[in-house]
Scaffold this motif. Structure first.
Motif, mmCIF file in Angstrom:
data_model
loop_
_atom_site.group_PDB
_atom_site.id
_atom_site.type_symbol
_atom_site.label_atom_id
_atom_site.label_comp_id
_atom_site.label_asym_id
_atom_site.label_seq_id
_atom_site.Cartn_x
_atom_site.Cartn_y
_atom_site.Cartn_z
ATOM 1 N N GLY A 99 83.452 11.518 15.804
ATOM 2 C CA GLY A 99 83.613 10.934 17.136
ATOM 3 C C GLY A 99 84.271 11.966 18.030
ATOM 4 N N ILE A 100 83.742 12.144 19.228
ATOM 5 C CA ILE A 100 84.315 13.129 20.163
ATOM 6 C C ILE A 100 84.691 12.415 21.451
ATOM 7 C CG2 ILE A 100 83.853 15.234 21.548
ATOM 8 C CD1 ILE A 100 81.495 14.760 18.860
ATOM 9 N N ASP A 101 85.922 12.648 21.898
ATOM 10 C CA ASP A 101 86.336 12.105 23.190
ATOM 11 C C ASP A 101 87.317 13.073 23.847
ATOM 12 O OD1 ASP A 101 85.998 9.058 24.446
ATOM 13 O OD2 ASP A 101 87.730 10.144 25.222
ATOM 14 N N GLY B 96 77.683 4.147 26.623
ATOM 15 C CA GLY B 96 78.405 4.042 27.900
ATOM 16 C C GLY B 96 79.230 5.259 28.256
ATOM 17 N N ALA B 97 78.771 6.439 27.915
ATOM 18 C CA ALA B 97 79.604 7.629 28.140
ATOM 19 C C ALA B 97 78.843 8.817 28.728
ATOM 20 C CB ALA B 97 80.269 8.042 26.828
ATOM 21 N N ILE B 98 77.532 8.873 28.524
ATOM 22 C CA ILE B 98 76.769 10.064 28.942
ATOM 23 C C ILE B 98 76.827 10.263 30.463
ATOM 24 C CG2 ILE B 98 74.485 8.958 29.136
ATOM 25 C CD1 ILE B 98 73.307 11.490 27.760
ATOM 26 N N TYR B 99 77.105 9.172 31.204
ATOM 27 C CA TYR B 99 77.188 9.284 32.671
ATOM 28 C C TYR B 99 78.252 10.295 33.094
ATOM 29 C CZ TYR B 99 81.490 6.547 32.650
ATOM 30 O OH TYR B 99 82.772 6.134 32.426
ATOM 31 N N ASN B 100 79.213 10.583 32.225
ATOM 32 C CA ASN B 100 80.261 11.531 32.591
ATOM 33 C C ASN B 100 79.717 12.927 32.906
ATOM 34 O OD1 ASN B 100 82.963 10.170 32.449
ATOM 35 N ND2 ASN B 100 82.144 9.586 30.446
#
Ligand code: SAH
Length: 257
Positions: A74-76, A122-126
């Motif tokens: 997991g990457i954040d 819900g994250a690629i929009y970044n």
């Protein structure tokens, strides 16, 4: 940035992380939807290498882990989320194959063709959908899959109020057919798309925020940042209830050929 501004900024940042850490998911989704998206993906084995990009505290990652046997990274960007992620992974006894690392989706440390599956809810929009699916392509082996969820329009036309909100929040929001076209252009076979049911937004995202918001406002009474954060979240939820037939999240699943 002056030292003073920097520390204000860091305080705001901590507050935002704290707010989102108090809910299980940091975006719309559900365990059922994660399992459904996974059902379109085959050939996963014990040796498979999976990345969950923009994993947050790992709500969906742990579901993914329970339905696959490979290794998941997991990457954040936010270290606080990754700390919770790794604590969850240990608690669920998954830590030998589910590991959270701090990193940015625009600078991933994977090798070329290393991954069997790229997951991102819900994250690629970044970094933007089109940029993300194109840049991440090289990390997938041939025959590997990508599965991402992304805000999308359901209709050609929509009321100006919601159109304006999204054009400002995420100008890359577009119709499902346009996103599928982008996926094909990037070199993937579009394997499946499906609209996330409303319960992903309501029961799994906005409803848990109601008590989180009350606690947060109590704890940070009078704090401008906290109040603004809650105001924005409430506004976003109201817009969803009002305009949900025009937009939502859509899962896009592609296969590298
Ligand atoms: N996938 C999770 C979280 C979605 S919220 C879920 O569905 O619940 C979006 C996540 O993207 C947040 O956790 C945020 O910290 C992360 N993020 C934002 N910018 C990022 C970047 N440049 N690289 C990696 N993660 C990022």
């Amino acid at each position: 940035m002056s030292e003073e501004n920097k520390s204000i900024h860091e305080f705001d940042f901590k507050l935002i992380c704290e707010y989102y850490s108090s809910i299980e998911r940091q975006g719309p989704g559900s365990p059922e939807v994660t399992v459904k998206a996974l059902s379109f993906i085959d050939n996963l084995k014990k040796e498979s290498i999976i990345a969950d990009i923009g994993c947050g505290t790992g709500g969906q990652t742990m579901v993914l882990a329970n339905h696959t046997s490979g290794h998941i990274t997991g990457i954040d960007l936010f270290a606080d989320f990754i700390a919770i992620f790794n604590a969850n992974s240990r608690k669920k006894n998954l830590h030998d194959r589910v590991e959270g690392v701090v990193g940015s989706m625009d600078n991933l440390a994977f090798q070329k063709e290393e991954l069997d599956l790229i997951w991102s809810e819900g994250a690629i929009y970044n970094i933007g959908f089109e940029r993300g699916i194109n840049e991440w392509y090289k990390f997938l082996r041939t025959g590997g899959f990508i599965a991402v969820s992304e805000a999308s329009w359901f209709t050609e036309k929509r009321p100006v109020e919601i159109d304006r909100f999204w054009k400002d929040a995420y100008p890359e929001i577009d119709t499902i057919s346009h996103k599928v076209y982008q996926m094909q252009k990037a070199g993937y076979i579009p394997i499946a798309t499906f609209v996330l049911p409303e319960n992903c937004w309501i029961e799994h995202f906005y409803v848990p925020q109601v008590s989180a918001q009350e606690n947060f406002l109590k704890k940070y009474a009078g704090n401008e940042t906290a109040e603004e954060l809650v105001r924005n979240q409430r506004h976003e939820a109201e817009l969803y209830y009002k305009f949900k037939e025009y937009y939502g999240y859509v899962f896009y699943i592609g296969k590298k050929v």
